[in-house]
Design a protein around this motif. Structure first.
Motif, PDB file in Angstrom:
ATOM      1  N   GLY A 184       0.878  -1.212   0.030  1.00 39.47           N
ATOM      2  CA  GLY A 184       0.032   0.026   0.113  1.00 39.47           C
ATOM      3  C   GLY A 184       0.815   1.372  -0.054  1.00 39.47           C
ATOM      4  N   PHE A 185       2.173   1.387  -0.376  1.00 44.28           N
ATOM      5  CA  PHE A 185       3.129   2.346  -0.400  1.00 44.28           C
ATOM      6  C   PHE A 185       3.356   3.031  -1.687  1.00 44.28           C
ATOM      7  CE2 PHE A 185       3.528   0.224   3.734  1.00 44.28           C
ATOM      8  CZ  PHE A 185       3.785   1.249   4.455  1.00 44.28           C
ATOM      9  N   LYS A 186       3.390   4.263  -1.998  1.00 48.97           N
ATOM     10  CA  LYS A 186       3.722   4.471  -3.167  1.00 48.97           C
ATOM     11  C   LYS A 186       5.363   4.175  -3.411  1.00 48.97           C
ATOM     12  CE  LYS A 186       1.410   8.141  -5.430  1.00 48.97           C
ATOM     13  NZ  LYS A 186       0.819   9.128  -4.913  1.00 48.97           N
ATOM     14  N   ASP A 187       5.691   3.795  -4.655  1.00 49.51           N
ATOM     15  CA  ASP A 187       6.840   3.206  -4.671  1.00 49.51           C
ATOM     16  C   ASP A 187       7.556   3.884  -6.144  1.00 49.51           C
ATOM     17  OD1 ASP A 187       9.338   1.984  -4.384  1.00 49.51           O
ATOM     18  OD2 ASP A 187       8.373  -0.143  -5.011  1.00 49.51           O
ATOM     19  N   GLY A 188       9.008   3.779  -6.213  1.00 46.05           N
ATOM     20  CA  GLY A 188       9.790   4.473  -7.262  1.00 46.05           C
ATOM     21  C   GLY A 188       9.845   5.889  -7.226  1.00 46.05           C
ATOM     22  N   ILE A 189       9.975   6.275  -5.993  1.00 43.74           N
ATOM     23  CA  ILE A 189      10.134   7.896  -5.795  1.00 43.74           C
ATOM     24  C   ILE A 189      11.552   8.184  -5.807  1.00 43.74           C
ATOM     25  CG2 ILE A 189       9.759   9.790  -3.970  1.00 43.74           C
ATOM     26  CD1 ILE A 189       7.414   7.929  -2.871  1.00 43.74           C
ATOM     27  N   ARG A 352      17.812   1.989   5.664  1.00 45.96           N
ATOM     28  CA  ARG A 352      18.525   0.854   5.329  1.00 45.96           C
ATOM     29  C   ARG A 352      18.943   0.767   3.795  1.00 45.96           C
ATOM     30  NH1 ARG A 352      18.786  -3.676   8.951  1.00 45.96           N
ATOM     31  NH2 ARG A 352      17.187  -3.619  10.764  1.00 45.96           N
ATOM     32  N   ALA A 353      18.106   0.947   3.040  1.00 49.48           N
ATOM     33  CA  ALA A 353      18.300   0.547   1.526  1.00 49.48           C
ATOM     34  C   ALA A 353      19.017   1.727   1.046  1.00 49.48           C
ATOM     35  CB  ALA A 353      17.008   0.630   0.844  1.00 49.48           C
ATOM     36  N   ASN A 354      19.061   2.991   1.642  1.00 51.02           N
ATOM     37  CA  ASN A 354      19.805   4.000   0.981  1.00 51.02           C
ATOM     38  C   ASN A 354      20.122   5.102   2.349  1.00 51.02           C
ATOM     39  OD1 ASN A 354      21.306   6.258   0.090  1.00 51.02           O
ATOM     40  ND2 ASN A 354      19.561   7.090  -1.359  1.00 51.02           N
ATOM     41  N   GLY A 401       3.358  -9.810  -5.597  1.00 51.12           N
ATOM     42  CA  GLY A 401       4.456  -9.336  -5.055  1.00 51.12           C
ATOM     43  C   GLY A 401       5.087  -8.592  -5.908  1.00 51.12           C
ATOM     44  N   ILE A 402       6.456  -8.395  -5.670  1.00 49.87           N
ATOM     45  CA  ILE A 402       7.196  -7.410  -6.740  1.00 49.87           C
ATOM     46  C   ILE A 402       8.029  -8.265  -7.654  1.00 49.87           C
ATOM     47  CG2 ILE A 402       8.979  -5.781  -6.685  1.00 49.87           C
ATOM     48  CD1 ILE A 402       7.888  -4.467  -4.436  1.00 49.87           C
ATOM     49  N   SER A 403       7.947  -7.946  -8.830  1.00 48.39           N
ATOM     50  CA  SER A 403       8.944  -8.447  -9.878  1.00 48.39           C
ATOM     51  C   SER A 403      10.092  -7.341  -9.659  1.00 48.39           C
ATOM     52  CB  SER A 403       8.681  -8.380 -11.212  1.00 48.39           C
ATOM     53  OG  SER A 403       7.472  -9.389 -11.397  1.00 48.39           O
ATOM     54  N   MET A 417      25.547  -5.873  -1.805  1.00 50.88           N
ATOM     55  CA  MET A 417      25.878  -4.960  -0.544  1.00 50.88           C
ATOM     56  C   MET A 417      24.546  -4.380   0.074  1.00 50.88           C
ATOM     57  SD  MET A 417      27.992  -2.646   0.891  1.00 50.88           S
ATOM     58  CE  MET A 417      27.473  -1.668   1.988  1.00 50.88           C
ATOM     59  N   ILE A 418      23.878  -3.912  -0.659  1.00 50.10           N
ATOM     60  CA  ILE A 418      22.591  -3.271   0.189  1.00 50.10           C
ATOM     61  C   ILE A 418      21.881  -4.387   0.657  1.00 50.10           C
ATOM     62  CG2 ILE A 418      20.306  -2.185  -0.164  1.00 50.10           C
ATOM     63  CD1 ILE A 418      21.516  -0.830  -2.815  1.00 50.10           C
ATOM     64  N   GLN A 419      21.811  -5.497   0.070  1.00 50.51           N
ATOM     65  CA  GLN A 419      20.828  -6.600   0.551  1.00 50.51           C
ATOM     66  C   GLN A 419      21.564  -7.406   1.858  1.00 50.51           C
ATOM     67  OE1 GLN A 419      17.770  -8.366  -1.183  1.00 50.51           O
ATOM     68  NE2 GLN A 419      17.849  -8.557   1.039  1.00 50.51           N
ATOM     69  N   TRP A 422      22.934  -4.039   4.519  1.00 46.42           N
ATOM     70  CA  TRP A 422      22.095  -3.263   5.185  1.00 46.42           C
ATOM     71  C   TRP A 422      20.806  -3.680   5.525  1.00 46.42           C
ATOM     72  CZ3 TRP A 422      23.531   1.247   1.232  1.00 46.42           C
ATOM     73  CH2 TRP A 422      24.885   1.791   1.240  1.00 46.42           C
ATOM     74  N   LEU A 423      20.310  -4.210   4.406  1.00 46.39           N
ATOM     75  CA  LEU A 423      18.658  -4.882   4.735  1.00 46.39           C
ATOM     76  C   LEU A 423      18.823  -6.029   5.721  1.00 46.39           C
ATOM     77  CD1 LEU A 423      16.680  -4.962   1.128  1.00 46.39           C
ATOM     78  CD2 LEU A 423      17.333  -3.021   2.792  1.00 46.39           C
ATOM     79  N   ASN A 424      19.814  -7.162   5.468  1.00 48.87           N
ATOM     80  CA  ASN A 424      19.765  -8.188   6.218  1.00 48.87           C
ATOM     81  C   ASN A 424      20.606  -8.069   7.707  1.00 48.87           C
ATOM     82  OD1 ASN A 424      18.649  -9.236   3.972  1.00 48.87           O
ATOM     83  ND2 ASN A 424      20.087 -10.596   3.393  1.00 48.87           N
TER      84      ASN A 424
HETATM   85  C1  HEM Z   1       8.676  -6.591  -1.316  1.00 47.99           C
HETATM   86  C2  HEM Z   1       9.905  -5.970  -1.076  1.00 47.99           C
HETATM   87  C3  HEM Z   1       9.979  -4.549  -1.178  1.00 47.99           C
HETATM   88  C4  HEM Z   1       8.823  -3.753  -1.189  1.00 47.99           C
HETATM   89  C5  HEM Z   1       7.561  -3.780  -0.961  1.00 47.99           C
HETATM   90  C6  HEM Z   1       9.581  -2.273  -1.346  1.00 47.99           C
HETATM   91  C7  HEM Z   1       9.113  -0.987  -1.163  1.00 47.99           C
HETATM   92  C8  HEM Z   1       9.602   0.164  -1.288  1.00 47.99           C
HETATM   93  C9  HEM Z   1       8.800   1.380  -1.041  1.00 47.99           C
HETATM   94  C10 HEM Z   1       7.406   1.679  -0.734  1.00 47.99           C
HETATM   95  C11 HEM Z   1      10.106   2.234  -0.943  1.00 47.99           C
HETATM   96  C12 HEM Z   1       9.611   3.917  -0.897  1.00 47.99           C
HETATM   97  C13 HEM Z   1       9.573   4.638  -1.996  1.00 47.99           C
HETATM   98  C14 HEM Z   1      10.723   5.008  -2.619  1.00 47.99           C
HETATM   99  O1  HEM Z   1      11.634   5.860  -1.847  1.00 47.99           O
HETATM  100  O2  HEM Z   1      10.940   4.993  -3.988  1.00 47.99           O
HETATM  101  C15 HEM Z   1      11.304   1.763  -1.305  1.00 47.99           C
HETATM  102  C16 HEM Z   1      12.369   2.186  -1.599  1.00 47.99           C
HETATM  103  C17 HEM Z   1      13.619   1.689  -2.040  1.00 47.99           C
HETATM  104  N1  HEM Z   1      13.849   0.456  -1.725  1.00 47.99           N
HETATM  105 FE1  HEM Z   1      12.344  -1.234  -1.464  1.00 47.99          FE
HETATM  106  N2  HEM Z   1      11.044  -2.562  -1.358  1.00 47.99           N
HETATM  107  C18 HEM Z   1      11.320  -3.663  -1.284  1.00 47.99           C
HETATM  108  C19 HEM Z   1      12.393  -4.568  -1.443  1.00 47.99           C
HETATM  109  C20 HEM Z   1      13.558  -3.989  -1.846  1.00 47.99           C
HETATM  110  C21 HEM Z   1      14.997  -4.679  -1.915  1.00 47.99           C
HETATM  111  C22 HEM Z   1      15.095  -6.105  -1.987  1.00 47.99           C
HETATM  112  C23 HEM Z   1      15.836  -3.726  -2.195  1.00 47.99           C
HETATM  113  C24 HEM Z   1      17.348  -3.652  -2.379  1.00 47.99           C
HETATM  114  C25 HEM Z   1      18.169  -4.916  -2.559  1.00 47.99           C
HETATM  115  C26 HEM Z   1      15.173  -2.300  -2.003  1.00 47.99           C
HETATM  116  C27 HEM Z   1      15.676  -1.083  -2.255  1.00 47.99           C
HETATM  117  C28 HEM Z   1      15.299   0.156  -2.208  1.00 47.99           C
HETATM  118  C29 HEM Z   1      15.752   1.346  -2.269  1.00 47.99           C
HETATM  119  C30 HEM Z   1      17.215   1.555  -3.094  1.00 47.99           C
HETATM  120  C31 HEM Z   1      14.837   2.410  -1.954  1.00 47.99           C
HETATM  121  C32 HEM Z   1      15.020   3.642  -2.209  1.00 47.99           C
HETATM  122  C33 HEM Z   1      15.634   4.311  -0.834  1.00 47.99           C
HETATM  123  C34 HEM Z   1      15.975   5.783  -0.786  1.00 47.99           C
HETATM  124  O3  HEM Z   1      16.897   6.272  -1.869  1.00 47.99           O
HETATM  125  O4  HEM Z   1      15.761   6.715   0.061  1.00 47.99           O
HETATM  126  N3  HEM Z   1      13.829  -2.459  -1.977  1.00 47.99           N
HETATM  127  N4  HEM Z   1      10.841   0.434  -1.512  1.00 47.99           N
END
Ligand code: HEM
Length: 491
Positions: A184-189, A352-354, A401-403, A417-419, A422-424
């Protein structure tokens, strides 16, 4: 500034095709012993590929190849060995005598998410994937027609790799109108911007709400997100000022210096990540009860946002002025704004992801270092939404899910490295336990930490809400490289 040969780069590097919301990921393998036919097919496909300077308004086609795919079409050992070890080894090597492979350990692909159980790309079933077509269209019937045309075009050279009960299956992706993923979150920002790319040099236009819109970057966005081309495109300088260099000394059959087929290409990480939306919603409601003593919508929304670091509409939790056009902002940092995570928790998904300016000896160095670990995300949700009106029981059982697609020039230093780190990482940013709320990896005693005053909240997370169902490492070649691969002589 280095000038990228954009006309030779596949468009996916620059755009997630927001105007083509229907997509398919068509995995295929070459027909055995038909190298000539394979090369003819690649030659004709090269003419149809959508390049970065094309508009691709009605449909788009991009091509990615796996290491076995490159071997099949007789790429020389010298050239093949110039690709990175993780690409050559693949995402899911078989386990060793002592347990899961090093790569599965790095990725946390263990337990339920082990390649042992994957639907494709793992240790059983559909393992032999030589490549993938990424197909994009403006509506579903055009997408179906495009899939059909491309399957016909590959006949005799390659065939679709995924089957279930004998039936061909194609993994699809979808941008929903609200741009939200299944939780339920906007993604790809938040995306990195490649220095010198058309977007990075655009003049500001009014926001259209599209993540890939053509608006000019603000000075802060540039400082935070502008990254050297070599982080994403091979053959150019990266943030370390290093060029993943061209091969010299290789001659083609006419004695001319061979072109490096990696030039203008990038690595593509594909992961099928299944999301358990009901388990996520239950966790959010329970956590709201534990933290606020109530489970009403505002309390649940507050918790949901703390897990991601943004609200469902994409607004960051770090205090920033929302600005006149109300589109989600991306020009924020953490070090001075929210050092202790009381606004955006330290373990939140986006932090964590960035981590932006937080991991390093000082904020400026940390920001500089963070640019060596960015990925371009081009993934999309697959499957119907939980609230899609399919009826309760059908909807509950359906897989969604997500492709997930990440583009990067160095899989080990960027995606992995991120996975992994940071994430794990259970001790990320000084936390004492717990992994990413959206990660598939779980540790014993996994907790989500929400920083607060006077005390932090520690919430047990019984199991991850995400599970890996398939995956592979690919190479997204430049278009000239596809032409070179199509020539009869050895590359
Ligand atoms: C089902 C799994 C996942 C979901 C539902 C998810 C969802 C999201 C959402 C809602 C955002 C915030 C929107 C945005 O900033 O664009 C986001 C950001 C992000 N995600 Fe995920 N994500 C998932 C898995 C992952 C994985 C596995 C990685 C990397 C290994 C990842 C890397 C990132 C990165 C790099 C950002 C941007 C962070 C930033 O620059 O501030 N995500 N994700």
């Amino acid at each position: 500034m280095e000038k990228v040969e954009w006309e030779d780069v596949q468009r996916l590097v620059l755009s997630g095709y927001p105007k083509l919301p229907f997509s398919a990921y068509l995995f295929w393998h070459f027909e055995p012993d038909k190298v000539d036919a394979a090369k003819r097919w690649l030659g004709s496909l090269a003419k149809r590929l959508t390049c970065a300077v094309a508009r691709g308004d009605r449909q788009a086609i991009n091509l990615a190849l796996s290491a076995p795919g490159l071997k099949h079409i007789n790429v020389s050992d010298n050239m093949l060995n110039s690709f990175s070890p993780e690409f050559l080894e693949g995402m899911a090597p078989k386990p060793t005598a002592t347990g899961p492979s090093r790569r599965s350990n790095i990725l946390g692909d263990l337990g339920d998410s082990s390649p042992e159980f994957w639907e494709w790309g793992g240790w059983n079933g559909s393992r032999d994937i030589d490549g993938m077509l990424l197909l994009y269209a403006s509506d579903r019937s055009s997408l179906m027609a495009l899939i059909d045309t491309e399957i016909k075009a590959m006949a005799g050279a390659a065939e679709p790799a995924l089957r279930q009960n004998g039936e061909r299956i194609v993994l699809e992706g979808r941008i929903y109108e609200d741009h939200k993923e299944h939780f339920g979150f906007k993604d790809g920002i938040s995306q990195p911007m490649i220095e010198g790319s058309p977007r990075a040099s655009k003049k500001r236009k009014k926001s259209s709400g599209d993540p890939d819109e053509n608006k000019e970057l603000t000075a802060d966005e540039k400082r935070i997100h502008l990254v050297k081309p070599g982080e994403f495109i091979l053959g150019y300088r990266n943030e370390r000022r290093i060029r993943i260099s061209s091969i010299s000394g290789t001659k083609d059959s006419k004695g001319a210096e061979a072109r490096d087929i990696r030039r203008n290409g990038t690595y593509l990480v594909f992961r099928q990540l299944e999301q358990d939306v009901r388990a996520f919603n239950d966790f959010v409601a329970n956590t709201a009860g534990r933290v606020y003593g109530r489970t009403d919508e505002p309390a649940r929304e507050e918790i949901a946002a703390r897990l991601v670091g943004r609200t469902r509409e994409g607004h960051p939790l770090v205090p920033v002025d929302r600005g006149p056009d109300a589109s989600p902002r991306n020009d924020f940092l953490y070090h001075f704004e929210d050092r202790f995570g009381t606004a955006c928790p330290i373990g939140a998904h986006i932090r964590r992801a960035n981590p932006r300016d937080t991991i390093g000896p000082d904020a400026d160095t940390a920001l500089r270092l963070s640019k060596m670990h960015r990925i371009i995300r081009r993934g999309r949700p697959y499957g119907e939404r939980l609230d899609s009106g399919m009826g309760n029981s059908a909807s509950r059982k359906a897989s969604r899910g997500i492709s997930f697609i990440a583009l990067n020039a160095d899989i080990a230093g960027q995606f992995e490295m991120i996975q992994h780190s940071w994430l794990n990482n259970t001790h990320f940013g000084g936390l004492h336990a717990g992994t990413d709320p959206f990660g598939h990896f779980s540790c014993t005693g996994d907790v989500v930490t929400i920083q607060d005053r006077p005390i932090n909240h520690y919430i047990d997370r019984p199991r991850p809400f995400v599970r890996v169902r398939g995956g592979a490492y690919f190479f997204l070649p430049g278009i000239e490289a596809v032409r070179a691969l199509a020539r009869p002589e050895l590359v």
